[in-house]
Design a protein around this motif. Structure first.
Motif, PDB file in Angstrom:
ATOM      1  N   ILE A   1      11.562 -54.085  33.303  1.00 34.22           N
ATOM      2  CA  ILE A   1      10.901 -55.315  32.852  1.00 34.22           C
ATOM      3  C   ILE A   1      10.123 -55.038  31.568  1.00 34.22           C
ATOM      4  CG2 ILE A   1       9.144 -57.041  33.429  1.00 34.22           C
ATOM      5  CD1 ILE A   1      10.043 -56.784  36.369  1.00 34.22           C
ATOM      6  N   SER A   2       9.511 -53.872  31.502  1.00 35.61           N
ATOM      7  CA  SER A   2       8.774 -53.486  30.300  1.00 35.61           C
ATOM      8  C   SER A   2       9.691 -53.425  29.087  1.00 35.61           C
ATOM      9  CB  SER A   2       8.094 -52.135  30.528  1.00 35.61           C
ATOM     10  OG  SER A   2       7.444 -51.721  29.357  1.00 35.61           O
ATOM     11  N   GLN A   3      10.854 -52.814  29.258  1.00 38.02           N
ATOM     12  CA  GLN A   3      11.813 -52.729  28.142  1.00 38.02           C
ATOM     13  C   GLN A   3      12.324 -54.115  27.740  1.00 38.02           C
ATOM     14  OE1 GLN A   3      14.784 -50.060  29.618  1.00 38.02           O
ATOM     15  NE2 GLN A   3      13.748 -48.230  28.828  1.00 38.02           N
ATOM     16  N   LEU A   4      12.625 -54.951  28.733  1.00 41.54           N
ATOM     17  CA  LEU A   4      13.142 -56.281  28.438  1.00 41.54           C
ATOM     18  C   LEU A   4      12.113 -57.178  27.753  1.00 41.54           C
ATOM     19  CD1 LEU A   4      15.203 -56.993  31.677  1.00 41.54           C
ATOM     20  CD2 LEU A   4      16.096 -56.578  29.377  1.00 41.54           C
ATOM     21  N   SER A   5      10.826 -56.895  27.948  1.00 39.57           N
ATOM     22  CA  SER A   5       9.800 -57.735  27.341  1.00 39.57           C
ATOM     23  C   SER A   5       9.441 -57.305  25.921  1.00 39.57           C
ATOM     24  CB  SER A   5       8.543 -57.771  28.223  1.00 39.57           C
ATOM     25  OG  SER A   5       7.976 -56.485  28.316  1.00 39.57           O
ATOM     26  N   GLU A   6      10.131 -56.284  25.399  1.00 42.40           N
ATOM     27  CA  GLU A   6       9.914 -55.857  24.014  1.00 42.40           C
ATOM     28  C   GLU A   6      10.849 -56.625  23.088  1.00 42.40           C
ATOM     29  OE1 GLU A   6      10.497 -51.645  23.850  1.00 42.40           O
ATOM     30  OE2 GLU A   6       8.914 -51.248  25.319  1.00 42.40           O
ATOM     31  N   GLN A   7      10.434 -56.814  21.851  1.00 41.24           N
ATOM     32  CA  GLN A   7      11.271 -57.508  20.863  1.00 41.24           C
ATOM     33  C   GLN A   7      12.557 -56.721  20.633  1.00 41.24           C
ATOM     34  OE1 GLN A   7      10.853 -60.443  19.271  1.00 41.24           O
ATOM     35  NE2 GLN A   7       8.992 -60.845  20.428  1.00 41.24           N
ATOM     36  N   THR A   8      13.652 -57.435  20.490  1.00 42.50           N
ATOM     37  CA  THR A   8      14.945 -56.816  20.240  1.00 42.50           C
ATOM     38  C   THR A   8      15.264 -56.906  18.754  1.00 42.50           C
ATOM     39  OG1 THR A   8      15.711 -57.498  22.424  1.00 42.50           O
ATOM     40  CG2 THR A   8      17.405 -56.899  20.819  1.00 42.50           C
ATOM     41  N   SER A   9      15.603 -55.777  18.160  1.00 43.25           N
ATOM     42  CA  SER A   9      15.999 -55.767  16.758  1.00 43.25           C
ATOM     43  C   SER A   9      17.488 -56.087  16.671  1.00 43.25           C
ATOM     44  CB  SER A   9      15.722 -54.400  16.131  1.00 43.25           C
ATOM     45  OG  SER A   9      16.360 -54.322  14.871  1.00 43.25           O
ATOM     46  N   ILE A  10      17.788 -57.260  16.151  1.00 43.37           N
ATOM     47  CA  ILE A  10      19.179 -57.690  16.049  1.00 43.37           C
ATOM     48  C   ILE A  10      19.966 -56.767  15.119  1.00 43.37           C
ATOM     49  CG2 ILE A  10      20.705 -59.604  15.432  1.00 43.37           C
ATOM     50  CD1 ILE A  10      18.923 -59.971  17.984  1.00 43.37           C
ATOM     51  N   ASP A  11      19.345 -56.338  14.032  1.00 48.81           N
ATOM     52  CA  ASP A  11      20.014 -55.413  13.111  1.00 48.81           C
ATOM     53  C   ASP A  11      20.364 -54.105  13.813  1.00 48.81           C
ATOM     54  OD1 ASP A  11      19.974 -57.122  10.943  1.00 48.81           O
ATOM     55  OD2 ASP A  11      18.038 -56.393  10.221  1.00 48.81           O
ATOM     56  N   GLU A  12      19.440 -53.617  14.636  1.00 49.31           N
ATOM     57  CA  GLU A  12      19.675 -52.378  15.362  1.00 49.31           C
ATOM     58  C   GLU A  12      20.832 -52.541  16.355  1.00 49.31           C
ATOM     59  OE1 GLU A  12      16.974 -49.812  18.360  1.00 49.31           O
ATOM     60  OE2 GLU A  12      15.984 -50.388  16.474  1.00 49.31           O
ATOM     61  N   VAL A  13      20.847 -53.677  17.063  1.00 47.99           N
ATOM     62  CA  VAL A  13      21.933 -53.944  18.013  1.00 47.99           C
ATOM     63  C   VAL A  13      23.260 -54.029  17.271  1.00 47.99           C
ATOM     64  CG1 VAL A  13      22.881 -55.643  19.623  1.00 47.99           C
ATOM     65  CG2 VAL A  13      20.442 -55.089  19.697  1.00 47.99           C
ATOM     66  N   ALA A  14      23.280 -54.716  16.138  1.00 47.15           N
ATOM     67  CA  ALA A  14      24.515 -54.851  15.355  1.00 47.15           C
ATOM     68  C   ALA A  14      25.016 -53.485  14.890  1.00 47.15           C
ATOM     69  CB  ALA A  14      24.286 -55.774  14.162  1.00 47.15           C
ATOM     70  N   ASN A  15      24.109 -52.620  14.449  1.00 43.70           N
ATOM     71  CA  ASN A  15      24.509 -51.277  14.002  1.00 43.70           C
ATOM     72  C   ASN A  15      25.049 -50.435  15.157  1.00 43.70           C
ATOM     73  OD1 ASN A  15      23.952 -51.652  11.289  1.00 43.70           O
ATOM     74  ND2 ASN A  15      21.815 -51.010  11.507  1.00 43.70           N
ATOM     75  N   ILE A  16      24.424 -50.538  16.323  1.00 42.03           N
ATOM     76  CA  ILE A  16      24.895 -49.780  17.489  1.00 42.03           C
ATOM     77  C   ILE A  16      26.294 -50.248  17.883  1.00 42.03           C
ATOM     78  CG2 ILE A  16      24.520 -49.401  19.956  1.00 42.03           C
ATOM     79  CD1 ILE A  16      21.481 -49.476  19.321  1.00 42.03           C
ATOM     80  N   ILE A  17      26.502 -51.543  17.871  1.00 42.05           N
ATOM     81  CA  ILE A  17      27.833 -52.087  18.200  1.00 42.05           C
ATOM     82  C   ILE A  17      28.856 -51.601  17.195  1.00 42.05           C
ATOM     83  CG2 ILE A  17      29.210 -54.215  18.285  1.00 42.05           C
ATOM     84  CD1 ILE A  17      26.716 -55.572  19.496  1.00 42.05           C
ATOM     85  N   LYS A  18      28.496 -51.663  15.899  1.00 43.08           N
ATOM     86  CA  LYS A  18      29.414 -51.231  14.839  1.00 43.08           C
ATOM     87  C   LYS A  18      29.787 -49.768  15.000  1.00 43.08           C
ATOM     88  CE  LYS A  18      28.350 -52.865  10.856  1.00 43.08           C
ATOM     89  NZ  LYS A  18      27.718 -53.084   9.546  1.00 43.08           N
ATOM     90  N   GLU A  19      28.798 -48.941  15.348  1.00 44.09           N
ATOM     91  CA  GLU A  19      29.061 -47.503  15.535  1.00 44.09           C
ATOM     92  C   GLU A  19      29.889 -47.235  16.781  1.00 44.09           C
ATOM     93  OE1 GLU A  19      25.176 -45.769  15.572  1.00 44.09           O
ATOM     94  OE2 GLU A  19      24.858 -46.147  13.439  1.00 44.09           O
ATOM     95  N   SER A  20      29.780 -48.104  17.778  1.00 43.53           N
ATOM     96  CA  SER A  20      30.488 -47.917  19.046  1.00 43.53           C
ATOM     97  C   SER A  20      31.950 -48.356  18.969  1.00 43.53           C
ATOM     98  CB  SER A  20      29.811 -48.703  20.159  1.00 43.53           C
ATOM     99  OG  SER A  20      28.488 -48.271  20.326  1.00 43.53           O
ATOM    100  N   LEU A  21      32.273 -49.222  18.023  1.00 43.94           N
ATOM    101  CA  LEU A  21      33.650 -49.713  17.906  1.00 43.94           C
ATOM    102  C   LEU A  21      34.535 -48.638  17.277  1.00 43.94           C
ATOM    103  CD1 LEU A  21      33.040 -53.364  16.662  1.00 43.94           C
ATOM    104  CD2 LEU A  21      33.654 -52.620  18.962  1.00 43.94           C
ATOM    105  N   PRO A  22      35.778 -48.563  17.724  1.00 44.35           N
ATOM    106  CA  PRO A  22      36.678 -47.573  17.113  1.00 44.35           C
ATOM    107  C   PRO A  22      36.970 -47.920  15.663  1.00 44.35           C
ATOM    108  CG  PRO A  22      37.871 -49.020  18.631  1.00 44.35           C
ATOM    109  CD  PRO A  22      36.414 -49.364  18.747  1.00 44.35           C
ATOM    110  N   ALA A  23      37.139 -46.893  14.847  1.00 44.06           N
ATOM    111  CA  ALA A  23      37.464 -47.102  13.425  1.00 44.06           C
ATOM    112  C   ALA A  23      38.880 -47.613  13.306  1.00 44.06           C
ATOM    113  CB  ALA A  23      37.307 -45.792  12.654  1.00 44.06           C
ATOM    114  N   GLU A  24      39.087 -48.482  12.334  1.00 51.32           N
ATOM    115  CA  GLU A  24      40.422 -49.046  12.121  1.00 51.32           C
ATOM    116  C   GLU A  24      41.328 -48.096  11.397  1.00 51.32           C
ATOM    117  OE1 GLU A  24      40.459 -53.019  10.549  1.00 51.32           O
ATOM    118  OE2 GLU A  24      38.621 -53.468  11.578  1.00 51.32           O
TER     119      GLU A  24
END
Length: 176
Positions: free
Chosen positions: A153-176
């Protein structure tokens, strides 16, 4: 819950959302240019059974006229029907153009909806984060330390950085 069990307030709130969505769709349709409106009408016609039926009748009639001897009718496009081929090829270009125009417009509308949905989701995330923060504070004041100090609950109540989430997703996707 049945339709009759819903409160008038809930039904009114739902109707407001439906009306707003309908208004956005009507506004989008009203903003189309004349060529887009024509393209949409043509694409609707092209995608109809009437269009297909008409083509079957016309092509069949054309072939019958030019193969079989019919009293008083001259053959004007002998087998293998080069004139028919030319007309159908030209029509195919036009049909493809109308369909591509409509798909382009629909894609543009889809992108607008996606942007709206993203904005709504970002706003919702901020509201839920703020709500969780308030609930954690209330739990703390009420002596519910187990809830207030819960790690998830503590983690969920913190602000989420959309840029950070987007970068993590980009890094997790396989390279084309």
């Amino acid at each position: 819950m049945t339709e009759n069990d819903k409160s008038p307030l809930a039904q009114g709130h739902l109707q407001e959302h439906i009306d707003l969505i309908a208004k956005h769709e009507q506004d989008f349709l009203a903003q189309r240019t004349q060529s887009e409106k024509l393209g949409d009408r043509m694409a609707s016609l092209i995608g109809s059974l009437t269009y297909v039926s008409l083509h079957v009748i016309l092509v069949t009639g054309w072939i019958v006229w030019n193969i079989f001897p019919i009293n008083g009718l001259q053959h004007f496009d002998p087998f293998p029907f080069p004139l028919l081929d030319t007309i159908l090829a030209f029509e195919a270009i036009l049909v493809a153009s109308f369909i591509l125009m409509r798909q382009s417009r629909m894609s543009r509308r889809s992108e607008e909806r996606d942007q709206l949905m993203l904005q709504i989701l970002l706003l919702t995330e901020r509201e839920i984060t703020a709500n969780l923060g308030i609930q954690r504070q209330l739990a703390e004041r009420m002596g519910l330390h187990e809830v207030a100090d819960d790690q998830e609950i503590s983690q969920l109540s913190e602000q989420t950085s959309i840029d950070e989430v987007a970068n993590i997703i980009k890094e997790s996707l396989p390279a084309e």
